[in-house]
Motif scaffolding. Structure first.
Motif: not given
Length: 371
Positions: A307-319, A285-291, A112-117
């Motif tokens: 910034v994170t992976g595996d965002i589902d439809y309902h989570t996107a609406h909630d965001a 914010a960034v989180l590698g993988g499924s967040g 996560n430090d690598w991704m943040a940098d």
């Protein structure tokens, strides 16, 4: 000489200690043996059939991967099934598999430090704390002639660091007494005679995770047969480690601009974006993988975007309703760990003058494609 398997893993765990993993994460040695010389190590994100064939071609003895090959307890090992075939191939070619997952995510200078940098997130702090370092106070008594040698030994084992200050300790002089019993070989004095000697009392702070290592170093460097020491917990807390990073961007930018930064920095062909491209992004914010389950944590810590992976439809609406933007570069964006981990491990093995070769997997394990 080639490094032994445990030597390679010891180096790896300097980067990603096991105690930084979340509970029940499938880390560590998952298949094979480390009781052998390691001539070639392959660093991979995932272990699939193509990666195993790559390891065989390299004559690799060990694969270090980010994602586990065994996710849950096995009830059987059927080599007619895909997973069973994979395990069988690894065993037949004597290739061990070691997993460094959420411990690598949480580590300082890890995933996560690598991704943040890469994304320009400055002074990132964990999105969710996994482990906070605790300390013990080590107190020992040593003759003045060996005072510095003992200090050097325990410092070298990791004691005496407070924040950005290293080699911290307190010492004062006094007198110690002891009566050597029959059969002893005291450093000073004689068996059966009460001895009084000038000693130095040493106090030093020790990370609890390193306490055993520090005590071993103390005993080895101390001249007494039975060195006296106390090790007790203190209230001081150390650095917090955890998943994800959140912090201010190097410069404010629009969500659309930042999405392009993410795409380039993480070397992905596309990203999915939730939110208005024109909104300004100052804190990310960034989180590698499924967040998906970390959206509220990012919102709570003031992030404009996660910034994170595996965002589902309902989570996107909630965001959208909550007012936080999302950028999904996919789970495979973690592939940057291959080169970064290889560089770390290669340097550590070279310091030990080992001839073990460390290779970066060239296999793209992204399962999705655009049509």
């Amino acid at each position: 000489m080639f490094a032994k398997g445990q030597t390679v893993i010891s180096c790896m765990e300097q980067l990603a200690p096991k105690h930084l993993a979340v509970p029940d994460d499938r880390i560590g040695l998952q298949l094979g043996s480390l009781q052998k010389d390691i001539k070639h190590v392959l660093i991979a994100l995932d272990v699939n059939d193509e990666v195993v064939e790559e390891a065989i071609a390299l004559d690799a003895d060990l694969i270090i991967a980010h994602h586990a090959i065994i996710f849950r307890p096995l009830k059987s090992l059927n080599t007619d099934q895909p997973a069973g075939k994979l395990y069988e191939k690894l065993i037949k070619h004597d290739i061990a598999v070691y997993i460094s997952h959420t411990n690598l995510d949480s580590a300082q200078g890890g995933m996560n430090d690598w991704m943040a940098d890469a994304l320009g997130i400055q002074n990132g702090i964990p999105l969710e704390e996994v482990y906070t370092e605790t300390f013990s106070k080590l107190v020992t008594f040593v003759p003045a002639t060996h005072h510095q040698a003992v200090l050097d030994a325990v410092w070298g084992a990791g004691a005496g660091t407070i924040g950005q200050y290293a080699k911290c300790s307190f010492s004062n002089e006094g007198a110690g007494t002891f009566l050597p019993q029959e059969g002893t070989k005291p450093f000073t004095g004689k068996p059966g005679k009460l001895e009084r000697t000038e000693e130095v009392r040493v106090e030093i702070l020790v990370p609890s995770s390193l306490a055993s290592k520090v005590v071993q170093a103390l005993v080895k460097a101390h001249p007494y047969e039975e060195p006296a020491y106390d090790l007790y917990p203190v209230e001081a807390k150390g650095q917090a480690y955890g998943l994800g990073r959140v912090g201010k961007l190097a410069r404010p930018q629009t969500l659309g601009e930042f999405a392009e930064v993410v795409k380039r920095a993480l070397d992905v062909p596309f990203v999915r974006v939730v939110g208005d491209d024109s909104r300004m992004v100052k804190k990310a914010a960034v989180l590698g993988g499924s967040g998906s389950r970390y959206v509220n944590k990012a919102l709570f810590k003031g992030a404009d975007v996660l910034v994170t992976g595996d965002i589902d439809y309902h989570t996107a609406h909630d965001a959208l309703m909550a007012g936080i933007a999302l950028i999904d570069p996919g789970h495979n964006a973690e592939k940057m760990m291959k080169a970064k981990t290889a560089d770390w491990l290669r340097t550590k093995l070279e310091e030990k003058r080992c001839e073990t070769q460390v290779h970066v997997s060239q296999i793209n394990t992204e399962p999705f494609r655009l049509v």
